[in-house]
Design an enzyme around this catalytic site. Structure first.
Site: not given
Ligand code: ACO
Length: 327
Positions: A114, A254, A284
């Site tokens: 990214c 980004h 994204n």
């Molecule tokens: N819908 C519903 N529930 C979900 C989903 C979904 N799509 N995805 C995960 N969950 C659940 C998980 O299973 C978890 O359940 P549990 O508590 O029963 O185990 C709960 O939601 C919380 O999951 P987390 O992973 O802790 O959620 P978080 O608040 O961290 O959000 C996210 C997840 C959105 C992916 C966040 O961590 C994030 O944005 N991280 C950065 C990701 C990123 O930027 N990636 C790309 C960067 S590099 C590039 O751009 C290529």
């Protein structure tokens, strides 16, 4: 001699097909509320079968050429940032060069996920400064839908397809400004990767069976390093140019997650109205996210050639970068 990048024109390619959160609710166990609250994304665009990153990149490039009143023959350098290139090789830049008919251009890809578009801008500034090249076409192009597992709710809600292109030349007068700060830390590579298909784990029936040709991500851990690395990129870039956050006209982060953007904006102390956000419409789009956002901001009159604009990104690798320009 002080040099800077002069933005001649921009272009974008946005696929027509929309995948809404309601559509994803039918595919995996998720909800519109979860996706909007955790990511800020309402919908994303997905390319049709058979459409590649090179196709979208060439489309964005043609728009940038038209907007500049230039022809492909005027371009002597093409750089493409992509994490979803058409092939392992040849480069997507060579594919786009051929599609455009830019025969005299030197073409190559940069792999920085990214952050790739900001890596390209920085390398373009250096190459143009040598005098060996005059007009660069820089493209961020992604079809992440092709490497996204639509049965994995932790990734499939995040990503979208698109491309953005920018034509730049070198400015040498006192009007412009260019500052950049890039960084990488390969120890974080396992947080975000595509395990199979390269020389580490060549494609086989087994890698396909195990879904190893799809993006794998540890979102939680990535979130923390994302905010830290983007803040560092922003602060280092601004300090190199002796510019304060208060002087900025526009911040283009980004578009990975609205919560990452909000945390960054809070840490930097930038006014919200100066931050460009379009994640709700596209999700994204990795290397394409900054050039798409920049194009839209210009089209909406949010910046012009006198504006101080800071672009900041992080991505798989991990990589991070900031680029400050006037214009
Ligand atoms: N819908 C519903 N529930 C979900 C989903 C979904 N799509 N995805 C995960 N969950 C659940 C998980 O299973 C978890 O359940 P549990 O508590 O029963 O185990 C709960 O939601 C919380 O999951 P987390 O992973 O802790 O959620 P978080 O608040 O961290 O959000 C996210 C997840 C959105 C992916 C966040 O961590 C994030 O944005 N991280 C950065 C990701 C990123 O930027 N990636 C790309 C960067 S590099 C590039 O751009 C290529």
């Amino acid at each position: 001699m002080k040099t800077y990048l002069k933005v001649v024109s921009t272009g974008i390619a946005i696929p027509d097909k929309v995948i809404s959160n309601a559509d994803l609710e039918k595919m995996v166990e998720t909800s519109d509320d979860w996706i909007v609250t955790r990511t800020g994304i309402h919908e994303r665009r997905i390319s049709e079968n058979g459409v590649s990153s090179g196709d979208l990149g060439a489309q964005a490039a043609r728009m940038a050429l038209d907007n500049a009143g230039l022809s492909a023959g005027d371009i002597d350098l093409i750089m493409v940032a992509t994490a979803s290139g058409d092939h392992l090789f040849p480069s997507t830049a060579c594919i786009i060069q051929n599609k455009l008919g830019a025969k005299q251009a030197t073409a190559f890809d940069i792999s920085a996920a990214c952050s790739g578009f900001l890596y390209c801008l920085t390398v373009a500034h250096s190459l143009l400064s040598t005098g060996s090249f005059r007009t660069a076409l820089i493209i961020g192009a992604e079809t992440l839908s092709k490497i996204t597992d639509y049965s994995d709710r932790s990734t499939c809600v995040l990503f979208g397809d698109g491309a953005g292109a920018m034509i730049v030349t070198l400015g040498t007068d006192d009007k412009g400004l260019f500052a950049s700060h890039l960084g990488s830390d390969g120890s974080y590579a396992p947080l975000l990767n595509l395990p199979a298909g390269g020389s580490r784990l060549p494609a086989s029936l087994e890698t396909v069976r195990q879904d190893l040709h799809y993006i794998k991500m540890n979102g939680n851990e990535l979130f923390k390093v994302a905010v830290r690395s983007m803040e560092e990129a922003a602060i280092m870039t601004l300090s190199k140019a002796h510019v304060s956050t208060a002087q900025l006209d526009l911040l283009i982060p980004h578009q990975a997650n609205i919560r990452i953007i909000n945390s960054l904006v809070k840490r930097l102390g930038v006014e919200e109205k100066k931050v460009y956000v379009n994640i709700e419409r596209y999700g994204n789009t990795s290397a394409a996210s900054i050039p798409i956002a920049y194009h839209e901001a210009r089209a909406q009159g949010l910046c012009d050639e006198n504006s101080l604009i800071l672009m900041v990104a992080f991505g798989g690798g991990i990589t991070w970068g900031g680029v400050l320009i006037r214009g």
